[in-house]
Motif scaffolding. Sequence first.
Motif, PDB file in Angstrom:
ATOM      1  N   PHE A   1     -15.122 -56.309  55.643  1.00 14.42           N
ATOM      2  CA  PHE A   1     -14.342 -54.984  55.782  1.00 14.42           C
ATOM      3  C   PHE A   1     -14.736 -54.224  54.010  1.00 14.42           C
ATOM      4  CE2 PHE A   1     -10.404 -52.784  54.278  1.00 14.42           C
ATOM      5  CZ  PHE A   1     -10.349 -51.914  55.481  1.00 14.42           C
ATOM      6  N   VAL A   2     -14.500 -54.984  53.194  1.00 14.00           N
ATOM      7  CA  VAL A   2     -15.006 -54.298  51.877  1.00 14.00           C
ATOM      8  C   VAL A   2     -16.479 -53.761  51.699  1.00 14.00           C
ATOM      9  CG1 VAL A   2     -12.963 -55.302  50.705  1.00 14.00           C
ATOM     10  CG2 VAL A   2     -14.971 -56.255  50.588  1.00 14.00           C
ATOM     11  N   SER A   3     -17.280 -54.676  52.322  1.00 12.68           N
ATOM     12  CA  SER A   3     -18.739 -54.618  51.823  1.00 12.68           C
ATOM     13  C   SER A   3     -18.913 -53.285  52.661  1.00 12.68           C
ATOM     14  CB  SER A   3     -19.547 -55.727  52.307  1.00 12.68           C
ATOM     15  OG  SER A   3     -19.240 -56.675  51.361  1.00 12.68           O
ATOM     16  N   GLU A   4     -18.662 -53.086  53.879  1.00  8.54           N
ATOM     17  CA  GLU A   4     -18.889 -52.033  54.703  1.00  8.54           C
ATOM     18  C   GLU A   4     -18.373 -50.689  53.942  1.00  8.54           C
ATOM     19  OE1 GLU A   4     -17.815 -50.088  58.976  1.00  8.54           O
ATOM     20  OE2 GLU A   4     -17.219 -52.262  58.774  1.00  8.54           O
ATOM     21  N   ARG A   5     -17.219 -50.702  53.139  1.00  7.92           N
ATOM     22  CA  ARG A   5     -16.708 -49.454  52.880  1.00  7.92           C
ATOM     23  C   ARG A   5     -17.245 -49.573  51.244  1.00  7.92           C
ATOM     24  NH1 ARG A   5     -14.421 -51.631  56.856  1.00  7.92           N
ATOM     25  NH2 ARG A   5     -13.530 -50.142  58.242  1.00  7.92           N
ATOM     26  N   LYS A   6     -17.909 -50.596  50.598  1.00 11.67           N
ATOM     27  CA  LYS A   6     -18.341 -50.439  49.388  1.00 11.67           C
ATOM     28  C   LYS A   6     -17.293 -50.586  48.309  1.00 11.67           C
ATOM     29  CE  LYS A   6     -22.841 -48.550  49.958  1.00 11.67           C
ATOM     30  NZ  LYS A   6     -23.992 -47.912  49.588  1.00 11.67           N
ATOM     31  N   LEU A   7     -16.085 -51.532  48.713  1.00 14.31           N
ATOM     32  CA  LEU A   7     -14.913 -51.533  47.996  1.00 14.31           C
ATOM     33  C   LEU A   7     -15.020 -52.787  47.059  1.00 14.31           C
ATOM     34  CD1 LEU A   7     -12.172 -50.744  50.511  1.00 14.31           C
ATOM     35  CD2 LEU A   7     -13.255 -49.223  48.845  1.00 14.31           C
ATOM     36  N   PRO A   8     -14.555 -52.485  45.743  1.00 19.31           N
ATOM     37  CA  PRO A   8     -14.489 -53.925  44.824  1.00 19.31           C
ATOM     38  C   PRO A   8     -13.448 -54.891  45.507  1.00 19.31           C
ATOM     39  CG  PRO A   8     -14.079 -51.765  43.560  1.00 19.31           C
ATOM     40  CD  PRO A   8     -13.901 -51.427  45.268  1.00 19.31           C
TER      41      PRO A   8
ATOM     42  N   LEU B   1      -5.481 -51.044  56.785  1.00 16.49           N
ATOM     43  CA  LEU B   1      -5.786 -50.300  55.319  1.00 16.49           C
ATOM     44  C   LEU B   1      -7.207 -49.354  55.218  1.00 16.49           C
ATOM     45  CD1 LEU B   1      -5.518 -53.672  53.460  1.00 16.49           C
ATOM     46  CD2 LEU B   1      -3.888 -51.791  53.723  1.00 16.49           C
ATOM     47  N   LYS B   2      -7.565 -49.175  56.590  1.00 22.15           N
ATOM     48  CA  LYS B   2      -8.727 -48.373  56.677  1.00 22.15           C
ATOM     49  C   LYS B   2      -8.519 -46.822  56.068  1.00 22.15           C
ATOM     50  CE  LYS B   2     -11.220 -49.998  60.629  1.00 22.15           C
ATOM     51  NZ  LYS B   2     -11.676 -49.672  62.202  1.00 22.15           N
ATOM     52  N   ASN B   3      -9.418 -46.469  55.010  1.00 28.01           N
ATOM     53  CA  ASN B   3      -9.221 -45.100  54.471  1.00 28.01           C
ATOM     54  C   ASN B   3      -7.944 -45.113  53.713  1.00 28.01           C
ATOM     55  OD1 ASN B   3     -11.617 -44.232  55.828  1.00 28.01           O
ATOM     56  ND2 ASN B   3     -10.261 -43.739  57.645  1.00 28.01           N
ATOM     57  N   GLN B   4      -7.344 -46.070  53.378  1.00 26.25           N
ATOM     58  CA  GLN B   4      -6.167 -46.102  52.587  1.00 26.25           C
ATOM     59  C   GLN B   4      -6.156 -46.673  51.121  1.00 26.25           C
ATOM     60  OE1 GLN B   4      -3.232 -44.699  53.937  1.00 26.25           O
ATOM     61  NE2 GLN B   4      -4.499 -44.110  55.424  1.00 26.25           N
ATOM     62  N   ILE B   5      -7.339 -47.503  50.915  1.00 26.45           N
ATOM     63  CA  ILE B   5      -7.469 -48.035  49.651  1.00 26.45           C
ATOM     64  C   ILE B   5      -8.755 -47.938  48.854  1.00 26.45           C
ATOM     65  CG2 ILE B   5      -6.038 -50.117  50.484  1.00 26.45           C
ATOM     66  CD1 ILE B   5      -8.298 -51.734  50.859  1.00 26.45           C
ATOM     67  N   ASP B   6      -8.635 -48.069  47.553  1.00 27.78           N
ATOM     68  CA  ASP B   6      -9.822 -48.129  46.555  1.00 27.78           C
ATOM     69  C   ASP B   6     -10.481 -49.290  46.261  1.00 27.78           C
ATOM     70  OD1 ASP B   6      -9.531 -45.090  46.675  1.00 27.78           O
ATOM     71  OD2 ASP B   6      -8.028 -45.646  44.984  1.00 27.78           O
ATOM     72  N   ALA B   7      -9.694 -50.481  46.503  1.00 30.18           N
ATOM     73  CA  ALA B   7     -10.087 -51.859  46.313  1.00 30.18           C
ATOM     74  C   ALA B   7      -9.323 -52.872  46.894  1.00 30.18           C
ATOM     75  CB  ALA B   7      -9.990 -52.039  44.714  1.00 30.18           C
ATOM     76  N   PHE B   8      -9.645 -54.137  46.878  1.00 29.36           N
ATOM     77  CA  PHE B   8      -8.860 -55.180  47.767  1.00 29.36           C
ATOM     78  C   PHE B   8      -8.475 -56.294  46.770  1.00 29.36           C
ATOM     79  CE2 PHE B   8      -7.901 -58.588  50.560  1.00 29.36           C
ATOM     80  CZ  PHE B   8      -7.250 -57.988  51.484  1.00 29.36           C
ATOM     81  N   TRP B   9      -7.305 -56.729  46.874  1.00 27.92           N
ATOM     82  CA  TRP B   9      -7.076 -57.960  46.098  1.00 27.92           C
ATOM     83  C   TRP B   9      -6.709 -59.252  46.954  1.00 27.92           C
ATOM     84  CZ3 TRP B   9      -1.120 -58.767  44.674  1.00 27.92           C
ATOM     85  CH2 TRP B   9      -1.335 -59.870  43.699  1.00 27.92           C
TER      86      TRP B   9
END
Length: 324
Positions: free
Chosen positions: A235-242, A208-216
């Motif tokens: 994973f999401v914290s490193e990429r600052k994803l909701p 999912l790296k570089n493929q998403i804007d948020a995680f569910w």
Amino acid sequence: MQQSITGWLWGAWLILCWACANAQPAPVLILKSREGALYEPVVQSLVNELKRKTPDLNPPIFSLTGSKTDAEIVRNLLERKPRVIVAIGTDAALQLKQHTHSLPESQRPIVVFTMVLDPVALGLVPGAEQSDPHFVGVALTVRPQRQFRALLDVAPQAKRIGVVYNPNDATSTRLIQQARDDAEKLGIQLVEASATKPEEVPQALNTLKNQIDAFWLIPDPVCAAPQPFQQIQAFVSERKLPLLAFSDSYVRRGALMAVGPDLAEQGVLAAELVQQILNGTPAETLPLLTPRRLLSYYNTAQARRIGIAIPDMLLNLAEKVFDQ
């Protein structure tokens, strides 16, 4: 002497009355999947609602242990010959389905289940519009569209939502199919990765790296267990994803937000079904109920870390706001 005999007869009569009262089978019993705080709001609201409508109804409460003794617990419960058993949680519902299936029709109680994520996938009821003559209840399912809309209210730039799920889990597979349909209606993309066991979650996240804007995060045991959740959170914290979750416990531990059912309402809805059955309504004519009220939770500390400003209106409407 006469007074002594009279006292003895009076005591014997009281004991006989007590024995007769206790010999009467309870019309309603409650079986929890486990002891623990998770089910307490459901049990409390269920009992309160039943007593509000039928003050003399005092259903005994039993709990499974997750061990070999569960089968014996269920058999002993069925020997009481209740009219209705309320099964709280998936394990309780499945145990009752297994042990009541072989009973003669006249001896089978009606099971009202609640806190079950997908009763259709589990075979408890034929479908969302049709119950079983002996199984009816309340689904814990929340349509993904309602969660996605809540996410977009906070992060409108989230057009690609990532998810990890176990394709061998029937409940997760049905939820993902719903999510695909709902995402398409909302004009967003669901980016899927599969993991059949917790050890596969890091590899799934890697795709999912570089493929998403948020995680569910969905209630799939493979990815919602403590260790996989920590990996997803990192994973999401490193990429600052909701990170959108389904329960406030995950928001407390670092998810940005969660949208989920009101657990106390699960008990109230189950009580409604019990009352209808006790009043003579055939179980198969009753619908599968779904949550009417959703609760939202936010973590403002996590929002600051990833650069998202949650509107004050949403924070004011939230059931709880965490700042840690």
